[in-house]
Design a protein around this motif. Sequence first.
Motif: not given
Ligand SMILES: [Fe+2]
Length: 432
Positions: A224, A230, A235, A378
């Motif tokens: 992650n 991402h 987020h 996450d």
């Molecule tokens: Fe993250």
Amino acid sequence: MNCPLSDTVPPTSPASPVSGPLPVAARRWPAEGFRRAPYWVYSDSDIYAREQAAIFRGASWHYLGLEVEVPEVGSFKSTYIGELPVIMTRADDGAVHAMLNRCAHRGNLVCREAFGRADKLNCVYHAWNYNLKGDLTFAAFRHGLRGEGGLPKDFQYAEHGLRKLRVATICGLVFATFDDQMPALEDWLGEVGDGIRRVCRGPLKVLGYDTQRIHANWKAYHENPRDSYHANILHTFYGTFGLSRQSQESGMVLDRSGRHVYFYTKANTDRDSADYQATASALRSHNDALTLEDPSILTWRDEFGDGISVQILTTYPSFVLHQIANSLATRQLLPKGPGQCDLVWTYFGFADDDEETTRMRLVQANLAGSAGMVSVEDAAVCEMIRRAVGDGATGESFIEMGGRDLDGGGNTKLSERAIRNFWHAYRQDMGL
Ligand SMILES: [Fe+2]
Ligand code: FES
């Protein structure tokens, strides 16, 4: 390579997955190599046992904590490397030492407290005592009683100390390894050491801790923070409030081995473009209508003087250092079986911080801490992946954003290059 604890590597082929045997064919890594991760690798208990030997007891440096957590002679901290308990101490030579937290007599846990001060380490079972470097200094009834019992006459204290680990520090961070042949820590970190030196610029001060149990395989979490792509999508808080957007100046740096990485973003450097606009309308974060009643959480100071508002740094296989605005923290990843892991967060500032700066860092833990507006997502994604993957008997991930190679493609954050490099290193270490 000297791996004294790595003699328990189980064979690679027999399958004993979490729920029923997988066909042997399913254990074969996909032909695309590091561009795919087969889902059995996240759930297979044989793979998990092999990782403990090949990775956690193998040729890697593992983060233990901050030097300031063992501030004076006699200070100790208990932690883990993989599944193994480890003690970190400050001995009378003034240096930080680390040893396996397992009595050399019959394997009892020697140090039972998370932190403390002691002039010796005493095993409660039969009172073998060790000094803070792990040397055995006393064994109760060594000479027996009234001519009976006792240890053999040729018993030597020097041969029965705690298993010592090699220790190295960088900017107040302590790492250790079971492998005596490891290259020096700073050589191993390579270019990614610059990201540590940038953030840990002076004596550190611990602000607090929390430990987050994540119901997912440790590798799902490790991927992650290597996944720079991402960050501005999942987020929504980042994008909505401008702390980090893909339209801002950003970059990603890997060391030469590809094992370590950091990426960064500079707030307030947005440069619009047609392709960004085309994508942004599909992002959940593209919602200018949202505002905060109390925007103080967004107040940050460019304390390092380079405009970088977010820097996330990951070292293989289990360490993260974050700077998110003025929130600074280490995250230590501890596997707890194939299906869960603990993430130990240590929030810190600097010894010379004034009260207002400390308060700002603490307020921002609501943004960047384990349950913060950003980071909470996450763990949630890791757990959703676990639900979707199930027992891992079928399927594999697709890891081709930013190219199909280990290098190349510049230093864009829109890339899964760091994840491809992780799987490349992992397969090397695991012989998969
Ligand atoms: Fe993250
Ligand atoms: S197990 Fe520690 S003294 Fe016996």
